[in-house]
Write a protein that holds these residues in place. Sequence first.
Motif, mmCIF file in Angstrom:
data_model
loop_
_atom_site.group_PDB
_atom_site.id
_atom_site.type_symbol
_atom_site.label_atom_id
_atom_site.label_comp_id
_atom_site.label_asym_id
_atom_site.label_seq_id
_atom_site.Cartn_x
_atom_site.Cartn_y
_atom_site.Cartn_z
ATOM 1 N N ARG A 238 4.498 8.732 -26.897
ATOM 2 C CA ARG A 238 5.775 8.699 -26.188
ATOM 3 C C ARG A 238 5.689 7.862 -24.916
ATOM 4 N N ALA A 239 4.549 7.923 -24.257
ATOM 5 C CA ALA A 239 4.384 7.115 -23.048
ATOM 6 C C ALA A 239 4.400 5.632 -23.373
ATOM 7 N N LEU A 240 3.652 5.234 -24.403
ATOM 8 C CA LEU A 240 3.539 3.811 -24.745
ATOM 9 C C LEU A 240 4.835 3.259 -25.322
ATOM 10 N N SER A 241 5.624 4.115 -25.960
ATOM 11 C CA SER A 241 6.902 3.650 -26.525
ATOM 12 C C SER A 241 7.995 3.599 -25.473
ATOM 13 N N VAL A 251 0.171 9.863 -18.309
ATOM 14 C CA VAL A 251 -0.782 8.772 -18.534
ATOM 15 C C VAL A 251 -1.158 8.111 -17.216
ATOM 16 N N GLU A 252 -0.182 7.924 -16.346
ATOM 17 C CA GLU A 252 -0.456 7.308 -15.048
ATOM 18 C C GLU A 252 -1.387 8.178 -14.216
ATOM 19 N N ALA A 253 -1.159 9.486 -14.216
ATOM 20 C CA ALA A 253 -2.034 10.397 -13.474
ATOM 21 C C ALA A 253 -3.447 10.354 -14.036
ATOM 22 N N PHE A 254 -3.556 10.352 -15.345
ATOM 23 C CA PHE A 254 -4.871 10.279 -15.999
ATOM 24 C C PHE A 254 -5.609 9.003 -15.592
ATOM 25 N N LEU A 285 -4.892 2.774 -25.005
ATOM 26 C CA LEU A 285 -3.792 2.575 -24.047
ATOM 27 C C LEU A 285 -3.463 1.100 -23.846
ATOM 28 N N GLY A 286 -4.387 0.210 -24.170
ATOM 29 C CA GLY A 286 -4.121 -1.219 -24.119
ATOM 30 C C GLY A 286 -3.619 -1.700 -22.774
ATOM 31 N N GLU A 287 -2.509 -2.429 -22.795
ATOM 32 C CA GLU A 287 -1.963 -3.029 -21.577
ATOM 33 C C GLU A 287 -1.477 -1.981 -20.583
#
Length: 337
Positions: A238-241, A251-254, A285-287
């Motif tokens: 969901r984050a990447l989409s 994801v940013e916190a991680f 996570l790529g880019e």
Amino acid sequence: MTASASRPDSDSSSHPGGARLLADIGGTNARFALETGPGRFEAIEVLSCHAHDTLGDAIGAYLALPQSAALHGGVRHAAIAIANPVSGDQVRMTNHHWAFSIEALRRECGFDTLVVVNDFSALARSLPHLGEHKRQVGGGAPESDAPLGLLGAGTGLGVSGLVPAGQGWTALRSEGGHVSFSPVNETEVAILQYAWREFEHVSSERLLSGAGVELIYRALAERAGRPGSLAAPEISRRALSGECALCDAVVEAFCGMLGTAAGNLAITLGAQGGVYIGGGIVPRLGERFVASSFRSRFEQKGRFSAYLAQVPTYVITAEYPAFLGVSAILSEKLDAA
């Protein structure tokens, strides 16, 4: 990295003792290969740890596969990298139920030689051989003959380092993933306070792992006034989409937390040769990882920010890098015999 990938120092000869069994055992998956000659990894297979009662059962199942059986007439030498401390003969996994005696497992499998090492010690030994199978994310050029740092998030958080020793390297047998987590901002303080409800000791691994991503989600969801839970793969998807702002915040916190941990490791080891990021989470996570706060948090060390700005960080992109390291460890064992 493909099944036929080679180390820089590989040649076309076969091992005189026949194919060697190599394994990389995590808390979720067991990865196996046969090294038929220096740097030639064939019959690579990934088996589920939960599908086998013991490690011996998993090894037997792998060697019985048609693609494996066709390459060996009986394995004499084997080396296993495992996600666990290895000290002495008895091994009991932290993130899985397998427990065994190294000597008993050697006899059970009929090996002449069985080497068992910590998985991140093996992965550390692979770093000088990665070649193009890494991606630099910030920093300058690595210093030669300087220590290298390594950490990676997956089922757990692995930490190691590689220190120059004469003409070679010494890999550190570290359990640095279990150091106490240290927050650096109000959001992370809130996440830590939430985590304390579940754990008396909140290690870095509690947050920098697959289960940690889920824990961060629960903490931020409650903080946002809409408590809930999601599985880590769905959070990442969901984050990447771009369909869920909360998942993106997780994801940013991680990534920010990982940047702080990597910077701590760089300073602790003096890792001016670079810090490498392995494990199963970051490469996916790529880019998004490149665009995250990872690198700025890596350098966020006050008076040592300029020092860290020069230290390169790399994402390991090889598919099976631990095989390179565990192969080198087994070769040294056999050469010394």
